[in-house]
Enzyme design. Structure first.
Site, PDB file in Angstrom:
ATOM      1  N   LYS A  35       0.812  -1.217   0.000  1.00 18.64           N
ATOM      2  CA  LYS A  35       0.000   0.000   0.000  1.00 18.64           C
ATOM      3  C   LYS A  35       0.847   1.270   0.000  1.00 18.64           C
ATOM      4  O   LYS A  35       0.491   2.254  -0.641  1.00 18.64           O
ATOM      5  CB  LYS A  35      -0.968   0.017   1.183  1.00 18.64           C
ATOM      6  CG  LYS A  35      -0.363   0.325   2.537  1.00 18.64           C
ATOM      7  CD  LYS A  35      -1.432   0.416   3.600  1.00 18.64           C
ATOM      8  CE  LYS A  35      -0.844   0.668   4.973  1.00 18.64           C
ATOM      9  NZ  LYS A  35      -0.211   1.983   5.101  1.00 18.64           N
ATOM     10  N   THR A  36       1.994   1.252   0.695  1.00 24.47           N
ATOM     11  CA  THR A  36       2.837   2.449   0.716  1.00 24.47           C
ATOM     12  C   THR A  36       3.354   2.758  -0.683  1.00 24.47           C
ATOM     13  O   THR A  36       3.418   3.917  -1.101  1.00 24.47           O
ATOM     14  CB  THR A  36       4.018   2.271   1.691  1.00 24.47           C
ATOM     15  OG1 THR A  36       3.502   1.958   2.989  1.00 24.47           O
ATOM     16  CG2 THR A  36       4.849   3.540   1.778  1.00 24.47           C
ATOM     17  N   ASP A 218      -4.064   7.797   4.675  1.00 23.29           N
ATOM     18  CA  ASP A 218      -3.555   6.447   4.912  1.00 23.29           C
ATOM     19  C   ASP A 218      -4.150   5.898   6.212  1.00 23.29           C
ATOM     20  O   ASP A 218      -4.547   6.667   7.098  1.00 23.29           O
ATOM     21  CB  ASP A 218      -2.024   6.511   5.010  1.00 23.29           C
ATOM     22  CG  ASP A 218      -1.386   5.125   5.043  1.00 23.29           C
ATOM     23  OD1 ASP A 218      -2.059   4.149   4.656  1.00 23.29           O
ATOM     24  OD2 ASP A 218      -0.218   5.033   5.446  1.00 23.29           O
ATOM     25  N   GLU A 219      -4.210   4.578   6.328  1.00 17.82           N
ATOM     26  CA  GLU A 219      -4.725   3.905   7.539  1.00 17.82           C
ATOM     27  C   GLU A 219      -6.110   4.444   7.925  1.00 17.82           C
ATOM     28  O   GLU A 219      -6.384   4.756   9.081  1.00 17.82           O
ATOM     29  CB  GLU A 219      -3.743   4.067   8.712  1.00 17.82           C
ATOM     30  CG  GLU A 219      -2.340   3.554   8.448  1.00 17.82           C
ATOM     31  CD  GLU A 219      -2.243   2.033   8.408  1.00 17.82           C
ATOM     32  OE1 GLU A 219      -3.291   1.362   8.476  1.00 17.82           O
ATOM     33  OE2 GLU A 219      -1.113   1.528   8.298  1.00 17.82           O
ATOM     34  N   GLN A 249      -7.575  -4.866   9.651  1.00 14.84           N
ATOM     35  CA  GLN A 249      -6.505  -4.475  10.573  1.00 14.84           C
ATOM     36  C   GLN A 249      -6.913  -3.312  11.472  1.00 14.84           C
ATOM     37  O   GLN A 249      -6.065  -2.590  11.988  1.00 14.84           O
ATOM     38  CB  GLN A 249      -5.238  -4.120   9.790  1.00 14.84           C
ATOM     39  CG  GLN A 249      -4.634  -5.303   9.050  1.00 14.84           C
ATOM     40  CD  GLN A 249      -3.297  -4.975   8.431  1.00 14.84           C
ATOM     41  OE1 GLN A 249      -2.272  -4.876   9.108  1.00 14.84           O
ATOM     42  NE2 GLN A 249      -3.293  -4.793   7.121  1.00 14.84           N
ATOM     43  N   ARG A 605       2.196 -10.742  10.338  1.00 17.45           N
ATOM     44  CA  ARG A 605       3.549 -10.186  10.525  1.00 17.45           C
ATOM     45  C   ARG A 605       4.601 -11.179  10.038  1.00 17.45           C
ATOM     46  O   ARG A 605       5.741 -10.810   9.783  1.00 17.45           O
ATOM     47  CB  ARG A 605       3.834  -9.890  12.003  1.00 17.45           C
ATOM     48  CG  ARG A 605       2.962  -8.853  12.722  1.00 17.45           C
ATOM     49  CD  ARG A 605       2.747  -7.595  11.931  1.00 17.45           C
ATOM     50  NE  ARG A 605       1.526  -7.701  11.134  1.00 17.45           N
ATOM     51  CZ  ARG A 605       1.240  -6.897  10.116  1.00 17.45           C
ATOM     52  NH1 ARG A 605       2.090  -5.971   9.747  1.00 17.45           N
ATOM     53  NH2 ARG A 605       0.113  -7.036   9.442  1.00 17.45           N
TER      54      ARG A 605
END
Length: 672
Positions: A35-36, A218-219, A249, A605
């Site tokens: 996504k970044t 973002d987020e 998330q 993770r």
């Protein structure tokens, strides 16, 4: 790397997200889906199409994320004029308030209070109004005040007659008035007052709407109600808004994040386009099967399923230990085995647990084996007494109205002003509606103040005024701070305060580090100022500071702190009922779903191998209590897992596939 090469590296769904430039856009970005890369490439692409860089705004939650985004965009826009605004919510609002806050009756030199300063202020207020009920903690009242400011929904178990809620309602108006009288804001105010500014001053809102014509967030799943309203107002009728996030998330409901913001985006912005990023670049397939198998049991979510081209990889390993110590010993033994058999460095291994209280047995086991480790979640550098003492001195120098900082500075070290003298000065300040520092300057005429105390108060007034002039130019501030530390005898104070030489030396080293920080700040800024340095301190993400300073060795970390990180090998410990899901969540459907999202975050993770452990019984309140495996374990597909024997080595076939995959990845990256 130029923009064309960056776009060429994207998969089809990522390209679609980057090249959709007008109208509302929701990018559902699964864990490890790049996504970044998408956000930064889209930012650069907007500017490449001819849109003014200054009209592009990207908002995120942490300084670390903002820095990474700035760096990537800069590398794609070499030679371009200007730069987009990439900022955290708090930094953006602070920038706006520094220019506009006088419209709300504050001075531009306002101070920002951190949590410990807020708690101190609340304790002072509770003392002033004779609020002596020991069952009411200032920290609990502060939490309720924060909920009120951010318009949170109260916990399910909070009744209308909740005594803490009633106490908070009594204290909140006094807290708000005290903050304003000291020209101070807390972190919630940065967002809340900016929203108030936009609502009450349409001309200001319109000016910022005209400036920021293309907005990205973002987020988005982590936004609360105030952030949602702020973004919606700023986007306005133009609706050139792109939000990026993953509802799976969303794990910060306890601090106000509203999952509905992302789930309802298409309803809030009719005609919005939704792009799903489901290809995962981080994990092997068995890990993703486990993650998908768990999260699909949540009802409040947007449908998506992670997949990868990396191959199956090892199955998810599940181990049942006898008790807490056995669990820790087994995990540490397995870490040693992994280090020897697979040559994975300790820094590539993490132990994830529900809360920091679970770190103790793992720390003991790692120490016994003499293995290096670091615990994420220790005391922040900015929370140390000596740093907070010096920050108080700098805050009162920068903002003469900051009574709370003056009270701390006056006692660190003591300057001849005891509680009775400070009480008399405070009473005089309140009666005359002046700040405490001005009261110190008029100490000679205060009735009931001894001559000695009056002289001390006047000396303090003169000292702060003198250093205010020294810091005013924004140059040689490191030298000015060095001079201040020497003049107030702070080093000697530290030596007297801490009995052992080792402790005193560490504290003095922190002082030197603080001076270095101020000097570095000054050297990097075109227009440095003391206020600017204090802002840099205030906006440092404390959790982020702890994460970035994980140090060497095995990482011990909670689920919440692990979000955004990745490790080749992950151990998730204590996967039992009443731990995960937490016992407080079992009566709430939404609570269970958030606990499941926590587990999902932990699973995703892991890059190469995942171990999950639980115990047969645990010691609770001094008694051995039987444990029950978490309901979430049953949700992991059986074909993705294997139950480990205590002494079982790596499966030969898995080892062969593992090595083959590593070799192929190496060759793909480095060639012949």
């Amino acid at each position: 790397m130029d923009i064309y090469r960056a776009i060429a590296r994207l998969n089809p769904m990522q390209k679609e997200a980057v090249m959709h430039t007008d109208g509302p856009l929701l990018i559902l970005a699964g864990a490890g889906s790049g996504k970044t890369r998408v956000i930064t490439t889209r930012t650069a692409y907007l500017i490449h199409t001819g849109i003014s860089a200054g009209s592009v705004l990207a908002v995120t939650f942490t300084n670390k994320a903002a820095r990474e985004m700035k760096s990537r965009v800069k590398s794609m826009l070499k030679g371009a004029k200007g730069a987009p605004v990439i900022s955290t919510f708090h930094s953006l609002c602070l920038r706006i308030l520094r220019r506009e806050i006088e419209r709300l009756g504050y001075g531009k030199d306002f101070t920002i209070y951190d949590t410990s300063e807020q708690v101190s202020l609340l304790r002072n207020i509770m003392s002033d109004i004779k609020f002596y009920d020991k069952s009411f903690k200032a920290e609990a009242i502060l939490e309720r005040i924060s909920r009120t400011k951010n318009n949170f929904t109260l916990p399910d178990d909070a009744a209308s007659g909740d005594p803490v809620e009633e106490a908070s309602e009594l204290i909140y108006p006094r807290y708000r008035k005290a903050l304003k009288s000291m020209n101070a804001l807390d972190f919630d105010d940065l967002l809340l007052l900016t929203l108030k500014l936009f609502r009450e001053h349409p001309d200001v809102l319109e000016r910022y709407r005209e400036r920021f014509r293309y907005i990205m967030v973002d987020e988005y799943q982590d936004t609360n109600r105030v952030q949602y309203d702020f973004i919606k107002l700023l986007a306005g009728e133009r609706r050139s808004l792109c939000v990026v996030g993953d509802d799976d998330q969303s794990i910060y409901g306890w601090r106000g994040a509203d999952l509905g913001n992302i789930l309802d985006f298409e309803k809030d912005f009719p005609g919005a386009v939704t792009v799903r990023l489901e290809q995962n670049y981080r994990s092997f397939d068995h890990i993703l099967k486990a993650a998908n198998g768990v999260i699909k049991n949540n009802r409040k979510r947007m449908e998506k399923s992670l997949w990868t081209e990396k191959g199956a990889g090892p199955k998810v390993n599940i181990f049942k230990a006898v008790d807490t110590e056995d669990e820790a010993d087994w995990v540490v033994d397995r870490i040693s085995m992994i280090r020897d058999e697979k040559n994975i460095p300790f820094e590539g291994i993490a132990i994830i647990y529900r809360a920091n209280t679970f770190s103790r047995p793992f720390e003991e086991a790692l120490r016994n084996k003499r293995l290096p480790y670091s615990v994420v979640g220790g005391m922040s550098y900015f929370d140390r007494k000596e740093i907070k003492d010096l920050a108080a001195w700098l805050k009162i120098i920068a903002n003469p109205s900051d009574d709370l900082s003056l009270l701390r500075a006056a006692g660190a070290p003591k300057r001849g002003l005891g509680p009775s003298a400070l009480g008399a000065l405070s009473d005089f300040a309140r009666s005359g509606s002046i700040c405490l520092l001005d009261a110190c300057g008029k100490a000679a005429g205060i009735e009931g103040l001894s001559q000695r105390a009056a002289v001390s108060a006047d000396n303090l007034f003169g000292l702060i005024r003198r250093y205010r002039d020294m810091f005013a130019g924004g140059r040689d501030m490191g030298q000015a701070l060095t001079s201040l530390i020497k003049e107030i005898d702070y080093r000697d104070y530290i030596i007297r305060l801490y009995k052992t030489p080792e402790s005193a030396i560490r504290r003095i080293e922190n002082l030197d580090g603080f001076i270095d920080s101020l000097t570095r700040y000054e050297s990097k800024k075109n227009s440095p100022s003391l206020q600017g340095f204090l802002e840099t301190m205030a906006l440092a993400d404390l959790i982020e500071e702890k994460e970035e300073k994980g140090g060497r060795g095995v990482t011990l970390i909670s689920f919440h702190s692990s979000k955004g990180l990745e490790f080749p090998v992950v151990f998730i410990a204590g996967v039992e009922e009443n731990i995960l899901p937490h016992k407080k969540s079992v009566d709430s459907y939404g609570g269970i779903e958030e606990e499941r999202r926590l587990f999902y975050v932990g699973i995703t993770r892991a890059m190469k191998e995942l171990f999950i452990t639980y115990t047969d019984h645990r010691l609770k309140y001094g008694k051995e209590t039987p444990s029950v495996p978490s309901r979430f374990l049953e949700e992991i597909p059986e074909e993705a897992t294997r139950a480990l024997d205590r002494f079982e080595k790596m499966d030969p076939e898995q080892e062969k596939a593992y090595v083959k995959n590593l070799y192929e990845n190496f060759m793909a990256k480095f060639g012949d």
